[in-house]
Design an enzyme around this catalytic site. Structure first.
Site, PDB file in Angstrom:
ATOM      1  N   LYS A 147     -77.968 -80.257 -43.051  1.00 44.64           N
ATOM      2  CA  LYS A 147     -79.289 -80.881 -43.029  1.00 44.64           C
ATOM      3  C   LYS A 147     -79.640 -81.558 -44.367  1.00 44.64           C
ATOM      4  O   LYS A 147     -80.410 -82.508 -44.392  1.00 44.64           O
ATOM      5  CB  LYS A 147     -80.370 -79.843 -42.709  1.00 44.64           C
ATOM      6  CG  LYS A 147     -80.178 -79.060 -41.422  1.00 44.64           C
ATOM      7  CD  LYS A 147     -80.481 -79.877 -40.196  1.00 44.64           C
ATOM      8  CE  LYS A 147     -80.706 -79.063 -38.929  1.00 44.64           C
ATOM      9  NZ  LYS A 147     -79.586 -78.198 -38.495  1.00 44.64           N
TER      10      LYS A 147
HETATM   11  C1  LIG Z   1     -79.108 -77.902 -37.262  1.00 45.67           C
HETATM   12  C2  LIG Z   1     -77.772 -77.304 -37.192  1.00 45.67           C
HETATM   13  C3  LIG Z   1     -76.911 -77.572 -36.132  1.00 45.67           C
HETATM   14  C4  LIG Z   1     -77.304 -78.405 -34.945  1.00 45.67           C
HETATM   15  O1  LIG Z   1     -77.563 -79.727 -35.292  1.00 45.67           O
HETATM   16  P1  LIG Z   1     -78.355 -80.676 -34.273  1.00 45.67           P
HETATM   17  O2  LIG Z   1     -78.527 -81.955 -34.987  1.00 45.67           O
HETATM   18  O3  LIG Z   1     -79.647 -79.976 -33.996  1.00 45.67           O
HETATM   19  O4  LIG Z   1     -77.512 -80.780 -33.070  1.00 45.67           O
HETATM   20  C5  LIG Z   1     -75.638 -77.023 -36.178  1.00 45.67           C
HETATM   21  N1  LIG Z   1     -75.244 -76.242 -37.205  1.00 45.67           N
HETATM   22  C6  LIG Z   1     -76.052 -75.954 -38.233  1.00 45.67           C
HETATM   23  C7  LIG Z   1     -75.556 -75.059 -39.313  1.00 45.67           C
HETATM   24  C8  LIG Z   1     -77.344 -76.480 -38.276  1.00 45.67           C
HETATM   25  O5  LIG Z   1     -78.137 -76.209 -39.306  1.00 45.67           O
END
Ligand SMILES: *Cc1c(COP(=O)(O)O)cnc(C)c1O
Length: 466
Positions: A112
């Site tokens: 993120k």
């Molecule tokens: C947010 C997240 C996901 C999923 O990502 P999306 O964009 O919601 O599909 C997968 N793995 C981790 C570690 C995350 O923080």
């Protein structure tokens, strides 16, 4: 470059207004009015260039005249200067033509950060230009919240309210949010699931009076500017493996934001063999893509909590294209989902999706086994989210038979130290936190517990925002 709502009943906006708006006023999601492209020669020119340069070249296609090329480059340079690896998204080989893309070298150890560090700086730029302030709200299953808080903490023109499901995030995830004590940061532990948090979030945005009163903006991947920076690492990965060998990308998926970014990369013209949607047992996307069944079930807590999601918001953006960008169709499907907790996808749309997308569902036992297997094969530690992607890829590859050609790129979305209990259970090794976070378990925490109730959250925000 302008942006339109998937539901057709919100104003068309430029990039900056889309950034500040987050969710469209008709409840839809903003998408580019048309997809820009990078031709093969332009792509090839980016081969071997530093990550921030590729990032600016890709994002430039989407920002229109809201940022000059120099401003954009500056934002991207600053965003990635904080990453612990100079390639930002390095590839690590774990098997013959199997590559893990490490997306967790940012400040909060999950992918993120790649988008959030850019997003916070885009906000700053836009708010300074307009001499405006902003109330940012977000719902998190764990990682979005810490990445957003880390990116926004201490910034003068924004305060941030993050809702997380009380007791349902990992301790590292919670502490990364609740130990940030800057006075523009507010943590709300909601008594409910992530989907409850997301529902409250949507209600806040749909209350236009409230939305305008506090200048609300969102940092969830419903915000287009959250998705956009994630397009870049699909491009850098494909470029470094060679454009004549289109990869399969295996993407651990919850809200469909990350894998949608991969779809955007294909729209740009990036050669990609397959986008493999990897879900845990919260499998609505697997059921949708394999059988057309988009029906909501309960959320089951797993060891990959950032994917414990049933309402997969960004899927609406793909549906919009699958249904030939007919906003009335999307509005009616979303109304059905709200009323009946399900909709069905037409054979036509499903067929079209399956040209590019595949899906696999990975259960808890397989996830744990894959963490152990990869460790025994290579002494490389992966977190449970990454393990879902690796397991999905290996199963997909096996099903394709001996003619299958890689390469496979498995997105590693979190550092193993973010989920140390699962990793230790599978391997006997407890992954240590990077040095700058070593005292995380000793730091003071601050958060408030609230019921899963929209009015309670509104009152809280009105009382605390500045
Ligand atoms: C947010 C997240 C996901 C999923 O990502 P999306 O964009 O919601 O599909 C997968 N793995 C981790 C570690 C995350 O923080």
């Amino acid at each position: 470059m302008n942006y339109i709502s998937t539901r057709g009943d919100a104003p068309t906006l430029n990039f900056e207004d889309t950034l500040l708006a987050g969710l469209a006023r008709d409840g839809g999601l903003y998408v580019p009015e048309q997809w820009p492209t990078l031709d093969a020669a332009a792509l090839r020119r980016l081969q071997g260039r530093p990550y921030p340069e590729v990032a600016a070249a890709v994002m430039r296609l989407f920002v229109g005249d809201t940022l000059t090329p120099a401003e954009l480059q500056d934002i991207v340079d600053q965003a990635y200067a904080r990453f612990r690896h100079h390639s930002v998204a390095p590839l690590v080989q774990i098997g013959p033509d199997e590559w893990v893309m490490e997306l967790w070298h940012g400040p909060t150890l999950a992918f993120k950060d790649v988008a959030m560090q850019v997003l916070a700086r885009l906000y700053d730029h836009a708010l300074a230009k307009r001499d405006q302030t902003l109330t940012i709200v977000g719902a998190t299953s764990g990682d979005t919240g810490s990445a957003a808080i880390e990116a926004v903490r201490g910034r003068e023109r924004a305060c941030i309210f993050i809702m997380h499901p009380h007791g349902r995030t990992s301790e590292v995830q919670r502490r990364q949010m609740t130990t940030v004590l800057d006075n523009n940061v507010h943590n709300l532990a909601i008594e409910g699931t992530f989907d409850d948090c997301q529902d409250i979030l949507k209600s806040l945005f749909n209350d236009h009076a409230f939305r305008d009163e506090v200048s609300l903006s969102g940092v969830n991947s419903i915000n287009w500017a959250r998705v956009l920076p994630q397009v870049v690492y699909y491009v850098t990965a494909a470029l470094s493996l060679g454009l004549d060998r289109p990869p399969v990308f295996a993407v651990p998926t919850g809200n469909f934001g990350d894998v949608f970014a991969g779809y955007v990369a294909t729209k740009l013209g990036l050669p990609v063999r397959r986008l493999l949607v990897a879900t845990n047992v919260n499998d609505i996307l697997w059921r949708t893509l394999s059988a057309g069944d988009h029906s909501l079930a309960g959320v089951t807590p797993t060891m990959s909590p950032s994917m414990d999601i049933q309402v997969s918001s960004n899927f609406e953006r793909l549906l919009f294209d699958l249904y030939k960008r007919d906003p009335r169709k999307i509005a009616s499907m979303m109304a059905q989902l709200k009323e009946n907790r399900k909709f069905e996808i037409s054979k036509d749309a499903l067929q079209q999706a399956s040209d590019l997308f595949a899906a696999e569902r990975v259960d808890e036992a397989e996830t744990l086994a894959m963490i152990g297997q990869v460790y025994r094969e290579t002494e490389y530690l992966i977190d449970p989210h990454t393990a879902v992607g690796v397991a999905a890829y290996r199963r997909f590859k096996a099903a394709q038979g001996s003619n299958f050609r890689g390469p496979g790129v498995m997105l590693s979305t979190a550092h193993p130290a973010k989920f140390p209990d699962a990793v230790e259970r599978a391997t006997g090794v407890r992954p240590p936190l990077p040095e700058e976070m070593a005292d995380l378990y000793e730091r003071e925490e601050r958060y408030d517990v609230l019921p899963a109730d929209v009015q309670a959250v509104k009152d809280y925000i009105l009382g605390k925002r500045r």
